[in-house]
Design an enzyme around this catalytic site. Structure first.
Site, PDB file in Angstrom:
ATOM      1  N   ASP A   1      -0.779   3.493  -2.998  1.00  0.00           N
ATOM      2  CA  ASP A   1      -0.726   4.548  -1.978  1.00  0.00           C
ATOM      3  C   ASP A   1       0.703   4.900  -1.600  1.00  0.00           C
ATOM      4  OD1 ASP A   1       0.122   2.759   0.319  1.00  0.00           O
ATOM      5  OD2 ASP A   1      -1.822   1.875  -0.104  1.00  0.00           O
TER       6      ASP A   1
ATOM      7  N   ASP B   1       1.164  -6.141  -2.755  1.00  0.00           N
ATOM      8  CA  ASP B   1       0.320  -5.286  -1.907  1.00  0.00           C
ATOM      9  C   ASP B   1      -0.995  -5.066  -2.640  1.00  0.00           C
ATOM     10  OD1 ASP B   1      -0.836  -3.422  -0.281  1.00  0.00           O
ATOM     11  OD2 ASP B   1       0.626  -1.831  -0.670  1.00  0.00           O
TER      12      ASP B   1
ATOM     13  N   GLU C   1       1.230  -0.477 -10.407  1.00  0.00           N
ATOM     14  CA  GLU C   1      -0.134  -0.272  -9.909  1.00  0.00           C
ATOM     15  C   GLU C   1      -1.081  -0.180 -11.096  1.00  0.00           C
ATOM     16  OE1 GLU C   1      -3.581   0.300  -8.449  1.00  0.00           O
ATOM     17  OE2 GLU C   1      -2.020   0.187  -6.900  1.00  0.00           O
TER      18      GLU C   1
END
EC number: 2.5.1.16
Length: 275
Positions: free
Chosen positions: A86, A155, A106
């Site tokens: 994000d 994350d 990611e």
């Protein structure tokens, strides 16, 4: 007719939000992705039925992942974010003038794509010239890195699906290898109400690898229980011994230099998990 979304955080408890409209829904290669507009929290990213971030409260998580390790390290120049498609953690990382390069790895490119489209205030920093975005497996990226990063931030989602490998002792050992000799890493480690055993296990594993290991918390209303934990492992620098002059002015909504230390003051039942 009203539309409501419920995240079942346990078999008997959940969080519910009123939905104005569905912006996008898709089964990606890795997970179910939903982007919705909520009445109370703005646009919300949901992965496999779990709230990942919202426009209203995202700053708490992203600031606490980024600024605690970055203010602890005396000169963070090369930063890696594993997960975080994000873009919120990257946005906060770039507020530190010492950072010359920030790499994002990611696994699900769709998270990046739709975050840019529906969460521009969060994902906009991914287009910064200091940022390198890689769509791939963070576990493999760590395994292939050595003595490269000053700070690594994990994350990730909950330890299910593609994120399972990011909660293993082998992964933390790989992070240590990927960090420079005075490197620091931080990972989100869920909440003490519903997943206390995860906190205990991760802290024990990290402590066996990093000489300085600490746990800190933040209050995030849309995350399970609202009380969230982060585990930080450091080779040299203690987050509780940051000199006053190291703190420089950055724009934040949650993090402050006073909160930096206060976040490590744990409720007794949380502290007992890591004794």
């Amino acid at each position: 007719m009203e539309l409501w979304f419920t995240e079942k955080q346990t078999k008997h408890f959940g969080i519910t939000a009123r939905i104005n409209r569905t912006l996008h829904t898709e089964q990606t290669e890795f997970q179910k992705l939903d982007m919705v507009e909520t009445e109370e929290f703005g646009n919300m990213l949901i992965l496999d039925g779990m709230v990942m971030t919202t426009e209203k409260d995202e700053f708490v998580y992203h600031e606490m992942v980024a600024h605690v390790p970055l203010f602890t390290h005396p000169n963070p120049e090369n930063v890696l974010v594993v997960g975080g498609g994000d873009g919120g953690v990257i946005r906060e990382v770039l507020k530190h003038p010492s950072v010359k390069k920030a790499t994002l790895v990611e696994i699900d490119g769709k998270v990046i794509e739709y975050s840019k489209q529906y969460l521009p205030s969060i994902a906009g920093a991914l287009d910064d010239e200091r940022v390198e975005v890689k769509v791939g497996d963070g576990f493999l990226h760590i395994a292939e890195s050595e003595n490269e990063y000053d700070v690594i931030m994990v994350d990730s989602t909950e330890p299910v699906g593609p994120a399972v490998n990011l909660f293993t002792k082998g992964f933390y050992a790989g992070i240590s290898k990927a960090l420079k000799e005075d490197g620091i890493f931080v990972a989100q480690t869920d909440n003490p109400w519903f997943t206390p055993e995860l906190i205990t296990t991760v802290f024990k594993d990290v402590k066996e690898i990093f000489p300085i290991t600490r746990l800190y918390t933040a209050n995030i209303p849309t995350y399970p229980s609202g009380l969230w934990t982060f585990t930080i492992g450091s080779k040299k620098h203690d987050p509780l011994e940051v000199s006053e002059e190291r703190f420089h002015e950055i724009e934040t909504k949650y993090y402050t230099k006073e909160l930096h230390n206060a976040a490590f003051a744990l409720p007794k039942f949380v502290g007992d998990l890591i004794k």
